[in-house]
Design an enzyme around this catalytic site. Structure first.
Site: not given
Lengths: 382, 292
Positions: A101, A189
């Site tokens: 991530y 993101e």
């Protein structure tokens, strides 16, 4: 504005962030064509702005162009948590050796930028933060000095991603940061950032939120926005320059100023009612704006009463009253409308309303009294 | 006493020659604020309602001893204007302009804080301004609803602030200073900055705190107040019925994921011993009770 995955990836590619090769399709035939062009195994991904689309069946693999058409046919038109799928992204699919991530965002608490990386990708970051906080590395970046190599190393080594992914990840992070700043994003993101079977690192998903206030310096902003489906009532409101959000109740709300309108929704809710919308006419609204606001609100058949709550500052209550009366003259207002006016020229506004009495135009003295009345009338109309 | 602005305020208005800037500067002057200069590049030498206009803020300060600035220029020029005011030696800057890109504010705020040996306060952007009733008004808060008195008020909202001030004034409760810190994600001053000033102001006896959904400024302020405030606080939070993921008018008023909800803010404030009113009227009633 929240971008679709395919839009975010297109923009990231211009900053040389590696993303899988892919094409967007709005029909099963286009998906088949895209799969043929890409060759080999492909992923068909629903383009919706809501998490959990994989679990909902919105992501499927296809081994041939024909299968791609079939899978796209299943996904297109699906309803995923209230979002209708209008497009799919057809992407070349491959083996995945690791999922991570990474994100950059405007950090409101510290009034700077925050970079985050985790060795656990593909799941919601809030969940990771709750379960294994040690897997997340964070760096605060001073917007005046920008992103330095040590920031990238802090994220890569701090998160503990696989050693095989380090080198490329270190190269990607500055590019992602450049994209974040260059796009005027409030969030970039990548979840997951993947290590492929061939040892490459790339962005398998992308969530990009752009700052509407910066639209003027991004010529492609309107084009990106055009891809978003907007409910009819919200489109009508936007055309008239109104700040409108549809909710699911039956008491229509009109007010001036975001805070006062939010407060009005709460007061209606506390009085046992359910607000049908948020509508802020803004500062200094004239008569025409009020007329337009009433037109938008009453176009919703679910609205059983309307509450107009105005505290005049730059907005003049006499202009508000004029707008309300004009609306009553111009189109058929069938639901009861409760009006509370205070502040600049309130007495004049109240006098104007009193001089043109209408059965369904009800004056109120206070915000609380007005809310109670509007809720009561909505209930009576059921 | 009051905070930020008072009888000693000498105001320069950037964007004075614009329609909005002129209208509100005039209202501020009519209220009694000393509006000493305007700035519009290329229009130096002109006058607007008797106020001299200069090409640069530096010139305006040199000629008029301006010590406070109100920024009223359009969004794409506003961040630059705030920095120009700071560079020219102004220590209190009130920025009314809405829709300044967050990237710009992310650079302006640290710029202000890194000026050597200076203590610069930026209020806003996207705010209604500051009023010290009976002394000075810088911004767009309607002076008629305010009255001098012992309550300090700090808020992220405009008209909601007028509503609450109105309810206070109607009950005979006046204000030392009302500060609108604005509805943007990156404000120049946050609740803590303003609470600290009210704590130090000898005339402020109680503080009214008006928050809304989005971010965690209310939660941080609650924790800070518990350790640092001796004066009572009465709070109000707007947005209990706001849906997640939607921007409620203000750029900063958005619930992201599970953070920034009104309920979480209310709970944080109450855990810090701060009373939270359920509506503007109840806020005024709580203030009345607390003041005795």
């Amino acid at each position: 504005m929240d971008l679709f995955e395919y839009q975010g990836k297109q923009l990231l590619r211009t900053f040389e962030v590696p993303v899988p090769e892919g094409r967007v399709a709005a029909t099963p035939e286009e998906a088949e064509e895209a799969a043929r062009g890409l060759g080999g195994k492909v992923a068909i991904k629903a383009q919706v702005q809501v998490g959990g689309r994989g679990k909902a069946g919105g992501i499927k693999l296809a081994g041939s162009p024909e299968e791609a058409r079939q899978r796209a046919g299943e996904i297109l038109g699906m309803d995923i948590k209230g979002h209708r799928v209008g497009r799919v992204l057809v992407e070349r699919a491959g083996d995945i050796a690791g999922e991570y991530y990474v994100s950059f965002l405007v950090d409101r608490s510290n009034r700077d930028f925050l970079g985050m990386m985790s060795s656990e990708g593909g799941i919601d970051i809030e969940e990771v933060a709750a379960r294994s906080p040690d897997s997340i590395a964070r760096v605060h970046i001073d917007p005046l000095y920008g992103f330095s190599d040590f920031h990238a190393r802090t994220l890569v080594f701090g998160s503990g991603i696989d050693a095989a992914a380090r080198k490329e990840a270190l190269a990607i992070l500055p590019k992602l940061y450049d994209a974040f700043v260059g796009l005027d994003a409030s969030l970039v993101e990548i979840n997951p950032l993947v290590l492929t079977g061939e040892g490459r690192v790339m962005a398998l998903d992308a969530k990009v939120t752009l700052d509407d206030s910066a639209a003027y310096r991004h010529p492609n902003f309107d084009e990106l926005k055009a891809a978003h489906e907007v409910p009819e009532q919200e489109r009508l409101a936007a055309e008239k320059g109104l700040n409108f959000i549809k909710l699911d109740g039956d008491v229509g709300i009109i007010g001036n100023g975001a805070g006062l309108v939010m407060s009005t929704l709460d007061v209606v809710s506390n009085a046992g009612g359910r607000p049908a919308n948020f509508l802020d006419v803004g500062g200094g609204a004239g008569a025409d704006v009020l007329t337009a606001a009433l037109e938008v609100i009453t176009s919703d058949a679910g609205v059983r009463s309307v509450l107009i709550n105005i505290f005049g500052g730059i907005t003049r209550c006499d202009a508000v009253a004029e707008g309300i009366l004009h609306a009553f003259r111009s189109f058929d207002v069938t639901v009861p409308v409760v009006v509370r006016l205070d502040g600049t020229n309130a007495e004049e506004g109240r006098r104007m309303l009193a001089e043109s009495p209408q059965d369904n135009l009800i004056p109120a003295d206070t915000m609380l009294g007005a809310a109670e009345k509007a809720v009561e009338l909505a209930k009576e109309a059921k | 006493m009051a905070i930020l602005i008072d009888e000693g305020t000498r105001l320069v208005v950037t964007g004075l020659t614009g329609r909005e800037g002129r209208f509100h500067a005039k209202r501020n002057a009519d209220y009694g604020t000393k509006v000493v200069a305007g700035v519009t590049p290329g229009k130096g030498g002109q006058e607007v309602d008797g106020v001299p206009v200069f090409d640069t803020v530096r010139e305006a300060v040199a000629e008029t001893d301006a010590n406070t600035a109100m920024v009223f220029v359009p969004a794409r020029f506003a961040a630059d204007s705030v920095m120009e005011c700071a560079d020219a030696g102004i220590d209190v800057i009130v920025c009314i302009t809405e829709h300044i890109p967050a990237m710009d504010m992310a650079r302006v705020v640290p710029y202000l804080h890194t000026r050597p040996s200076r203590d610069i306060t930026l209020i806003g952007p996207n705010c209604p301004g500051v009023i010290s009733p009976g002394k000075a008004n810088v911004g767009i808060i309607p002076g008629e609803v305010c009255a001098p008195g012992p309550v300090g008020l700090v808020s992220r909202s405009g008209t909601l602030t007028y509503q609450i001030v109105h309810e206070l004034t109607q009950r005979g409760i006046g204000q030392t200073t009302c500060v609108g810190i604005g509805g943007d994600p990156i404000p120049g001053s946050d609740f803590i900055d303003i609470l600290g000033r009210f704590e130090e102001d000898p005339e402020t006896e109680l503080v009214v705190f008006v928050g809304e959904i989005g971010g965690d400024a209310e939660e941080r302020a609650a924790a800070w107040a518990e350790d640092n405030m001796t004066k009572p606080i009465v709070a109000y939070i707007a947005g209990f019925t706001a849906p997640p993921g939607r921007r409620m008018g203000h750029a900063g008023a958005i619930i992201s994921g599970s953070s920034g909800t009104a309920q979480a803010k209310k709970e944080a404030l109450e855990a810090a011993g701060i009373r939270v009113g359920t509506n503007p009227t109840e806020v005024a009633q709580l203030v009345q009770k607390a003041l005795g």
